[in-house]
Motif scaffolding. Structure first.
Motif, PDB file in Angstrom:
ATOM      1  N   ASP A  88       0.836  -1.212   0.000  1.00 29.55           N
ATOM      2  CA  ASP A  88       0.000   0.000   0.000  1.00 29.55           C
ATOM      3  C   ASP A  88       0.868   1.260   0.000  1.00 29.55           C
ATOM      4  OD1 ASP A  88      -2.343  -1.415  -0.077  1.00 29.55           O
ATOM      5  OD2 ASP A  88      -2.775  -1.242   2.073  1.00 29.55           O
ATOM      6  N   GLN A  89       1.930   1.242   0.822  1.00 33.53           N
ATOM      7  CA  GLN A  89       2.817   2.410   0.851  1.00 33.53           C
ATOM      8  C   GLN A  89       3.562   2.565  -0.461  1.00 33.53           C
ATOM      9  OE1 GLN A  89       5.332   3.403   4.091  1.00 33.53           O
ATOM     10  NE2 GLN A  89       3.807   2.996   5.644  1.00 33.53           N
ATOM     11  N   LEU A  90       3.938   1.423  -1.063  1.00 32.83           N
ATOM     12  CA  LEU A  90       4.607   1.480  -2.363  1.00 32.83           C
ATOM     13  C   LEU A  90       3.675   2.095  -3.401  1.00 32.83           C
ATOM     14  CD1 LEU A  90       7.074   0.747  -4.113  1.00 32.83           C
ATOM     15  CD2 LEU A  90       5.975  -1.470  -4.540  1.00 32.83           C
ATOM     16  N   LYS A  91       2.394   1.717  -3.381  1.00 28.73           N
ATOM     17  CA  LYS A  91       1.418   2.279  -4.311  1.00 28.73           C
ATOM     18  C   LYS A  91       1.263   3.780  -4.108  1.00 28.73           C
ATOM     19  CE  LYS A  91      -1.348  -1.946  -4.857  1.00 28.73           C
ATOM     20  NZ  LYS A  91      -2.651  -2.604  -4.564  1.00 28.73           N
ATOM     21  N   GLN A  92       1.343   4.206  -2.845  1.00 30.55           N
ATOM     22  CA  GLN A  92       1.235   5.632  -2.564  1.00 30.55           C
ATOM     23  C   GLN A  92       2.415   6.397  -3.158  1.00 30.55           C
ATOM     24  OE1 GLN A  92       0.813   5.884   1.705  1.00 30.55           O
ATOM     25  NE2 GLN A  92      -1.371   5.445   1.661  1.00 30.55           N
ATOM     26  N   TYR A  93       3.603   5.814  -3.052  1.00 33.21           N
ATOM     27  CA  TYR A  93       4.776   6.444  -3.657  1.00 33.21           C
ATOM     28  C   TYR A  93       4.616   6.523  -5.172  1.00 33.21           C
ATOM     29  CZ  TYR A  93       7.737   6.583   0.523  1.00 33.21           C
ATOM     30  OH  TYR A  93       8.272   6.883   1.746  1.00 33.21           O
ATOM     31  N   LYS A  94       4.137   5.424  -5.770  1.00 35.66           N
ATOM     32  CA  LYS A  94       3.965   5.401  -7.218  1.00 35.66           C
ATOM     33  C   LYS A  94       2.930   6.434  -7.659  1.00 35.66           C
ATOM     34  CE  LYS A  94       5.383   0.654  -8.235  1.00 35.66           C
ATOM     35  NZ  LYS A  94       4.992  -0.668  -8.779  1.00 35.66           N
ATOM     36  N   SER A  95       1.880   6.569  -6.867  1.00 36.93           N
ATOM     37  CA  SER A  95       0.848   7.551  -7.190  1.00 36.93           C
ATOM     38  C   SER A  95       1.378   8.966  -7.019  1.00 36.93           C
ATOM     39  CB  SER A  95      -0.373   7.336  -6.288  1.00 36.93           C
ATOM     40  OG  SER A  95      -1.357   8.313  -6.534  1.00 36.93           O
ATOM     41  N   GLN A  96       2.183   9.177  -5.974  1.00 38.85           N
ATOM     42  CA  GLN A  96       2.734  10.493  -5.701  1.00 38.85           C
ATOM     43  C   GLN A  96       3.664  10.966  -6.817  1.00 38.85           C
ATOM     44  OE1 GLN A  96       5.319  10.617  -2.294  1.00 38.85           O
ATOM     45  NE2 GLN A  96       5.505  12.840  -2.293  1.00 38.85           N
ATOM     46  N   TYR A  97       4.523  10.056  -7.303  1.00 42.56           N
ATOM     47  CA  TYR A  97       5.522  10.438  -8.293  1.00 42.56           C
ATOM     48  C   TYR A  97       5.070  10.188  -9.725  1.00 42.56           C
ATOM     49  CZ  TYR A  97       8.870  11.167  -4.531  1.00 42.56           C
ATOM     50  OH  TYR A  97       9.509  11.642  -3.417  1.00 42.56           O
ATOM     51  N   ALA A 157      -2.518  12.060   8.343  1.00 43.20           N
ATOM     52  CA  ALA A 157      -1.117  11.769   8.626  1.00 43.20           C
ATOM     53  C   ALA A 157      -0.354  11.213   7.433  1.00 43.20           C
ATOM     54  CB  ALA A 157      -1.007  10.791   9.796  1.00 43.20           C
ATOM     55  N   THR A 158      -1.025  10.980   6.324  1.00 44.72           N
ATOM     56  CA  THR A 158      -0.366  10.433   5.137  1.00 44.72           C
ATOM     57  C   THR A 158       0.625  11.447   4.582  1.00 44.72           C
ATOM     58  OG1 THR A 158      -2.334   9.134   4.586  1.00 44.72           O
ATOM     59  CG2 THR A 158      -0.712   9.456   2.840  1.00 44.72           C
ATOM     60  N   THR A 159       1.884  11.026   4.466  1.00 45.97           N
ATOM     61  CA  THR A 159       2.934  11.955   4.054  1.00 45.97           C
ATOM     62  C   THR A 159       3.156  11.987   2.546  1.00 45.97           C
ATOM     63  OG1 THR A 159       4.616  10.247   4.400  1.00 45.97           O
ATOM     64  CG2 THR A 159       4.155  11.729   6.243  1.00 45.97           C
ATOM     65  N   THR A 160       2.590  11.018   1.834  1.00 47.36           N
ATOM     66  CA  THR A 160       2.812  10.961   0.389  1.00 47.36           C
ATOM     67  C   THR A 160       1.772  11.747  -0.402  1.00 47.36           C
ATOM     68  OG1 THR A 160       1.590   8.858   0.327  1.00 47.36           O
ATOM     69  CG2 THR A 160       4.003   8.734   0.470  1.00 47.36           C
ATOM     70  N   VAL A 161       0.859  12.422   0.287  1.00 46.46           N
ATOM     71  CA  VAL A 161      -0.156  13.241  -0.373  1.00 46.46           C
ATOM     72  C   VAL A 161       0.092  14.707  -0.014  1.00 46.46           C
ATOM     73  CG1 VAL A 161      -2.632  13.739  -0.578  1.00 46.46           C
ATOM     74  CG2 VAL A 161      -1.842  11.367  -0.312  1.00 46.46           C
TER      75      VAL A 161
END
Length: 293
Positions: free
Chosen positions: A79-88, A194-198
């Protein structure tokens, strides 16, 4: 020893620092000028600051994995990896290259940090007062769709189309520059306060929306301009209903406090029955535990 290193996780290239077993040392490299053995490599690396830090990290990760490995699920890492992929977005591969990492190494770093957070949850206290204070800024996890475009005019075109009755999913496929989400209607990974990738501006705008609503003004971010539609916005409820999430958020915040982190790491290592077998490395964990005995 660098306190910051513990928070970073094994994000760099892990170097093999295993002690050489009895017998002939394995050859690592051969050249026309001779060979380089594991023993030579190890003896050289243990004299460097980077080599010492990598061994420190390996020790901590071994202890953390043993104590908390069962509490960190693969789905959390993914899930965190997906957030990074979505962020970048399309820049994800470039980001990895810039950091000198592979996707597998990033996943390893994510897992290391999740293990460390479990240690913070275990080794620090959370009073009702702490939780109530955190609840003031708490927002429940929301599900959204987003259309990211390069300029404000295009964002306003998207908003006008929505106001004229066009479907958000259709507009996402047509206009969004986020290749990772555009074909799925712009659907994002769920996020909370608290999500840091958004982007903080995106979170602020999203939390104001009710289910089905969309932003009527473009949200400017580093990636461009974003139009957001709320899919699922749960009720905030009371702090007692969200104790687990509040503790999790506090633990994440405490990982940025060097004094707290130093205390947690010391407690974890002291309970990990760590013995340094190489006499020349006896003091590698000085300041955290006594391994001289």
């Amino acid at each position: 020893m660098s306190k910051k290193k513990w928070a970073v996780g094994a994000a760099g290239i892990l170097m093999s620092l295993s002690l050489v077993a009895c017998g002939q040392s394995k050859t690592v490299v051969t050249t026309d000028g001779g060979k380089i053995t594991e023993e030579q490599y190890y003896n050289k690396m243990k004299q460097t600051q980077q080599g010492k830090q990598e061994l420190q990290q390996l020790i901590l990760n071994k202890v953390l994995e043993n104590k908390y490995g069962s509490k960190v699920k693969k789905s959390e890492v993914n899930d965190q990896l997906k957030q990074y992929k979505s962020q970048y977005g399309s820049q994800f591969s470039a980001m990895l290259q810039q950091q000198g990492m592979t996707e597998a190494q990033l996943k390893g770093s994510i897992r290391d940090n999740l293990l460390l957070k479990q240690a913070v949850l275990d080794k620090t206290s959370f009073t009702d007062k702490d939780l109530q204070k955190q609840f003031k800024s708490y927002e429940p996890e929301v599900t959204t769709k987003m259309i990211t475009v390069k300029d404000e005019d295009t964002a306003n075109t998207v908003i006008s189309a929505l106001q004229n009755g066009d479907k958000f999913d259709t507009l996402a496929k047509k206009y969004s520059t986020d290749d990772a989400t555009k074909n799925d209607g712009g659907k994002q990974q769920p996020f909370d306060n608290a999500t840091t990738t958004v982007d903080s501006k995106v979170k602020k705008a999203a939390f104001k929306l009710k289910n089905g609503e969309y932003t009527t003004e473009p949200v400017k971010t580093d990636a461009g301009y974003v139009v957001i539609q709320m899919v699922k916005h749960p009720s905030k409820g009371t702090w007692k209903e969200h104790k687990s999430e509040l503790k999790d958020q506090l633990a994440t915040s405490r990982m940025n406090n060097s004094s707290t982190l130093h205390s947690v790491v010391s407690k974890v290592l002291k309970s990990g029955d760590v013995h340094i077998e190489d006499n020349s490395m006896k003091n590698i964990l000085s300041g955290y535990i006594d391994t001289s005995k």
